[in-house]
Design an enzyme around this catalytic site. Structure first.
Site, PDB file in Angstrom:
ATOM      1  N   VAL A  13      -2.089 -12.083   3.763  1.00 15.29           N
ATOM      2  CA  VAL A  13      -2.579 -10.965   2.958  1.00 15.29           C
ATOM      3  C   VAL A  13      -2.515  -9.720   3.839  1.00 15.29           C
ATOM      4  O   VAL A  13      -2.761  -9.790   5.047  1.00 15.29           O
ATOM      5  CB  VAL A  13      -4.025 -11.202   2.480  1.00 15.29           C
ATOM      6  CG1 VAL A  13      -4.553  -9.992   1.705  1.00 15.29           C
ATOM      7  CG2 VAL A  13      -4.123 -12.456   1.627  1.00 15.29           C
ATOM      8  N   CYS A  14      -2.166  -8.589   3.231  1.00 20.56           N
ATOM      9  CA  CYS A  14      -2.186  -7.312   3.924  1.00 20.56           C
ATOM     10  C   CYS A  14      -1.276  -7.367   5.167  1.00 20.56           C
ATOM     11  O   CYS A  14      -0.168  -7.887   5.097  1.00 20.56           O
ATOM     12  CB  CYS A  14      -3.631  -6.960   4.280  1.00 20.56           C
ATOM     13  SG  CYS A  14      -3.931  -5.235   4.691  1.00 20.56           S
ATOM     14  N   GLY A  15      -1.747  -6.864   6.299  1.00 19.78           N
ATOM     15  CA  GLY A  15      -0.941  -6.854   7.519  1.00 19.78           C
ATOM     16  C   GLY A  15      -0.735  -8.213   8.142  1.00 19.78           C
ATOM     17  O   GLY A  15      -0.065  -8.329   9.177  1.00 19.78           O
ATOM     18  N   THR A  67       3.096  -6.601   2.164  1.00 20.79           N
ATOM     19  CA  THR A  67       2.133  -6.220   3.186  1.00 20.79           C
ATOM     20  C   THR A  67       1.383  -4.989   2.683  1.00 20.79           C
ATOM     21  O   THR A  67       1.663  -4.483   1.590  1.00 20.79           O
ATOM     22  CB  THR A  67       2.834  -5.934   4.533  1.00 20.79           C
ATOM     23  OG1 THR A  67       1.858  -5.855   5.574  1.00 20.79           O
ATOM     24  CG2 THR A  67       3.655  -4.651   4.494  1.00 20.79           C
ATOM     25  N   GLY A  73      -0.220  -7.989  -0.898  1.00 18.26           N
ATOM     26  CA  GLY A  73      -0.285  -6.620  -0.406  1.00 18.26           C
ATOM     27  C   GLY A  73      -1.631  -6.351   0.251  1.00 18.26           C
ATOM     28  O   GLY A  73      -2.295  -7.260   0.744  1.00 18.26           O
TER      29      GLY A  73
END
Length: 221
Positions: A104-106, A124, A154
């Site tokens: 998730v995310c970075g 990302t 994201g």
């Protein structure tokens, strides 16, 4: 998957992480039948997240069983951790056998650096898309990107959508829908600016400045 089958899920925690990246998915996963959830880090010592909250892992990398789903999130402080050889070795090892390699995310930056996104598309946080592309990954702008057994979300709040997507793949759409209903996940944001495509250049530039300031502050602490 039947109710009698076990699904072993590992969420990687680390200092400087954004708690919601994995807390959101955790809330989805713990309501699914047969889930064995591990909160992972090198030690069992409390971890301080990027908002100051303390979380406590329950399983070390060394004691972690073979996972069906391995997941890592991002965070303002991830720059101090994303090249850590122990973290990357753990992800590489688990990623070689896990049914689903996820982030998730970075967190997708970690997966890329562990060699787990070569030849895959991934999502990302919008502020990290350029960094992920520089690692040779085809970057998707969708809220959740599914590319074979690589499932990536994201930024931050996308973790709930991400986890419900995994729930649907593993347990079927009905279980995922029931889980969403139980959580009353019915987002109705007050502003329609939740992605750079919607927010516009001026607001994106201001937000990017804020993100960079936060990252610089974290580095100097």
């Amino acid at each position: 998957m039947t109710d009698s089958q076990k699904c072993i899920i590992g969420l990687v925690f680390y200092p400087g992480m954004t708690a919601l990246d994995v807390i959101g998915p955790q809330q989805v996963f713990i309501g699914l039948p047969g889930v064995e959830l591990h909160r992972l880090w090198k030690t069992l010592e409390p971890i301080k997240t990027d908002d100051g909250m303390m979380v406590v892992p329950d399983t070390t990398f060394e004691d972690c069983p073979q996972l069906d789903v391995v997941c890592i999130g991002g965070g303002v402080g991830q720059g101090a951790v994303e090249d850590d050889p122990e973290v990357l070795a753990f992800l590489s090892k688990q990623g070689s056998t896990a049914k689903f390699v996820t982030s998730v995310c970075g967190g997708s930056i970690f997966l890329a650096k562990a060699g787990l996104l070569e030849g895959y598309r991934a999502a990302t946080h919008w502020a990290a898309r350029e960094n992920l592309a520089q690692l040779g990954v085809e970057v998707g702008t969708e809220r959740v990107v599914v590319d074979r057994n690589r499932i990536t979300g994201g930024g931050v709040t996308a973790g709930i959508d991400f986890a419900l997507t995994i729930a649907s793949i593993i347990y079927g759409e009905e279980i995922a829908k029931i889980t969403q209903l139980i959580l009353e996940y019915n987002p109705a944001p007050p502003f329609d600016v939740g992605s750079p495509e919607k927010a516009g250049t001026e607001l994106v530039d201001k937000a990017m400045f804020f993100v960079q300031e936060m990252s610089n502050l974290k580095v100097t602490q």
